[in-house]
Enzyme design. Structure first.
Site, mmCIF file in Angstrom:
data_model
loop_
_atom_site.group_PDB
_atom_site.id
_atom_site.type_symbol
_atom_site.label_atom_id
_atom_site.label_comp_id
_atom_site.label_asym_id
_atom_site.label_seq_id
_atom_site.Cartn_x
_atom_site.Cartn_y
_atom_site.Cartn_z
ATOM 1 N N LYS A 74 8.283 -5.768 -1.794
ATOM 2 C CA LYS A 74 7.708 -4.543 -2.444
ATOM 3 C C LYS A 74 8.467 -3.501 -2.016
ATOM 4 O O LYS A 74 8.692 -2.623 -2.783
ATOM 5 C CB LYS A 74 6.271 -4.495 -2.273
ATOM 6 C CG LYS A 74 5.295 -5.674 -2.876
ATOM 7 C CD LYS A 74 3.984 -5.846 -2.374
ATOM 8 C CE LYS A 74 3.423 -7.020 -3.254
ATOM 9 N NZ LYS A 74 1.806 -7.372 -2.690
ATOM 10 N N GLN A 114 -2.110 -5.477 2.081
ATOM 11 C CA GLN A 114 -1.785 -6.806 1.814
ATOM 12 C C GLN A 114 -2.730 -7.683 2.060
ATOM 13 O O GLN A 114 -3.391 -7.656 3.165
ATOM 14 C CB GLN A 114 -0.508 -7.164 2.425
ATOM 15 C CG GLN A 114 0.069 -8.419 1.961
ATOM 16 C CD GLN A 114 0.423 -8.683 0.277
ATOM 17 O OE1 GLN A 114 0.965 -7.893 0.009
ATOM 18 N NE2 GLN A 114 0.464 -9.700 -0.324
ATOM 19 N N ASP A 130 -3.230 -1.329 -6.430
ATOM 20 C CA ASP A 130 -3.764 -2.659 -6.659
ATOM 21 C C ASP A 130 -4.833 -2.888 -7.645
ATOM 22 O O ASP A 130 -5.207 -3.994 -8.359
ATOM 23 C CB ASP A 130 -4.273 -3.343 -5.408
ATOM 24 C CG ASP A 130 -3.053 -4.350 -4.783
ATOM 25 O OD1 ASP A 130 -2.508 -5.048 -5.416
ATOM 26 O OD2 ASP A 130 -2.960 -4.066 -3.402
#
Ligand code: GUN
Length: 302
Positions: free
Chosen positions: A52, A96, A119
Site C-alpha cells: 500500500k 490494518q 477503508d
C-alpha cells in the site's frame, strides 16, 4: 471464458490517479496523503501495508507509515489516530486489520475521522453505504464493482450471490450490488442448500477463505465468478474457487493471484484521492463509478 485481469485494470486506474494527482499538485501545491497504521508484526499484514505504501508513493501521494509494536495499548493507538485526524496533510487513514486481541477493532474504527476513513469501516460510513449514500466504501468490494464495470458485466436485474458476510468484504459487497440494482443473496456458514442457491447466480462472489470451496457443479454456465479468497496452501496462494473446473463453465472468472487483490490497492488510492477532493471541495466522479456504463436513473428506482 474471459479471464478478468485485475492487474491490468488496477494499472489503468493507478495511471489515471497518477495523472490526476500531478494536475492537482500543480494547481494547489498539495498532494493527497495516506497514513497506514500497522500494529504488530504479522507477516501477511506487514506485506499488505508495504504494498500500500509503495503504490501510494508511485501515484504521487504522501505516505505516512506508522508501524507500532504488538504491545501498543488501545489508548496509545487512539492517541495516534487522534493525531492523524488532526493532521491536515493526512487525507486517508488505514488501520490494518486484524488488530492484536487486546485491542477492540470497533473502538478503533469509531475513533477515525469518518472523512479520512478510506477503508469505509467507520459505522457512519457503513450506515451511509446501507442508505446508498456513501462517499468512501470498502476497497475490496468497490474494486470488484469496478472490475464488473470494466468488463461491461451488467449488474442491474441480475442475481448476485455473495458467499461470506465479513465486514470487510461480504456485507459491503452485498450492499454495493444492491445499490446497483442486483437481486442479492448472501450465503454463509449456516446456509442450507448452498449449491441450489449458487447455481442461480449470474454474478457469484466467493469471499469465505475456504480453498476451492466453489466447484463446477455449483456454478451456472456463463456466470461471472469473482474469487476473493487468498489462503496459503503448501506455500501457494489459493482462492475459494476451484479455478480449473469452474473456468470451463464460467463466462468470466478472476484468477488468484492477479484478480481482486490488485484492485483493493488501486481502490484504496482512489478513495484517498476522493477524501482529498471532498476535503478541498473539488468535484469529481465517485471512486467506484469510473468504468460504469449502466445508465439507470437512480432517482426513479425504488
Ligand atoms: N485486512 C484485510 N483486508 C483489509 C482491508 O481492506 N483493510 C484493512 N484495513 N485491513 C484489512
Amino acid at each position: 471464458m474471459i479471464l478478468i485481469d485485475g492487474k491490468k485494470v488496477s494499472a489503468e486506474i493507478r495511471n489515471r490517479l497518477t495523472k490526476e494527482t500531478a494536475e492537482l499538485k500543480s494547481k494547489t501545491g498539495c498532494a493527497p496523503g495516506l497514513a497506514t497504521v500497522l500494529v504488530g508484526e504479522d507477516p501477511a499484514s506487514a506485506a499488505y501495508v508495504r504494498i500500500k505504501n509503495k503504490v501510494c508513493a508511485e501515484v504521487g501521494f504522501q505516505s505516512f507509515e506508522q508501524n507500532l509494536p504488538a504491545e501498543t495499548t488501545e489508548a496509545q493507538l487512539i492517541d495516534l489516530i487522534n493525531e492523524l485526524n488532526r493532521n491536515d496533510a493526512v487525507n486517508g487513514i488505514l488501520v490494518q486489520l486484524p488488530l492484536p486481541n487486546h485491542i477492540d477493532p470497533q473502538k478503533i474504527l469509531l475513533s477515525l475521522d469518518p472523512g479520512k476513513d478510506v477503508d469505509g469501516f467507520h459505522p457512519i460510513n457503513v450506515g451511509k453505504l446501507v442508505l446508498g449514500d456513501a462517499l468512501l466504501t470498502p476497497c475490496t468490494p468497490t474494486g470488484i464493482i469496478t472490475l464488473l464495470d470494466y468488463y461491461d458485466i451488467k449488474i442491474a436485474g441480475k442475481h448476485a450471490v455473495v458467499l461470506g458476510r465479513s465486514n470487510i468484504v461480504g456485507r459491503p459487497m452485498a450492499n454495493l450490488l444492491l445499490q446497483r440494482h442486483a437481486t442479492v443473496t448472501t450465503c454463509h456458514s449456516q446456509t442450507v442448500g448452498l449449491e441450489q442457491i449458487t447455481r442461480q447466480a449470474d454474478i457469484l462472489i466467493a469471499a469465505v477463505g475456504r480453498p476451492h470451496l466453489l466447484t463446477s457443479s455449483m456454478v451456472k454456465k456463463g456466470a461471472a465468478v469473482i474469487d476473493v479468497g487468498i489462503t496459503r496452501v503448501d506455500g501457494k496462494l489459493t482462492g475459494d474457487v476451484d479455478f480449473v473446473s469452474v473456468s470451463e463453465k464460467a463466462g468470466f472468472i478472476t484468477p488468484v493471484p492477479g484478480g481482486v487483490g490488485p484492485m483493493t490497492v488501486a481502490q484504496l488510492m482512489a478513495n484517498t484521492l476522493q477524501a482529498f477532493k471532498a476535503r478541498n471541495n473539488f468535484a469529481g466522479e465517485v471512486g467506484s463509478q469510473i468504468f460504469r456504463r449502466e445508465e439507470e436513473d437512480e432517482a426513479k428506482v425504488v
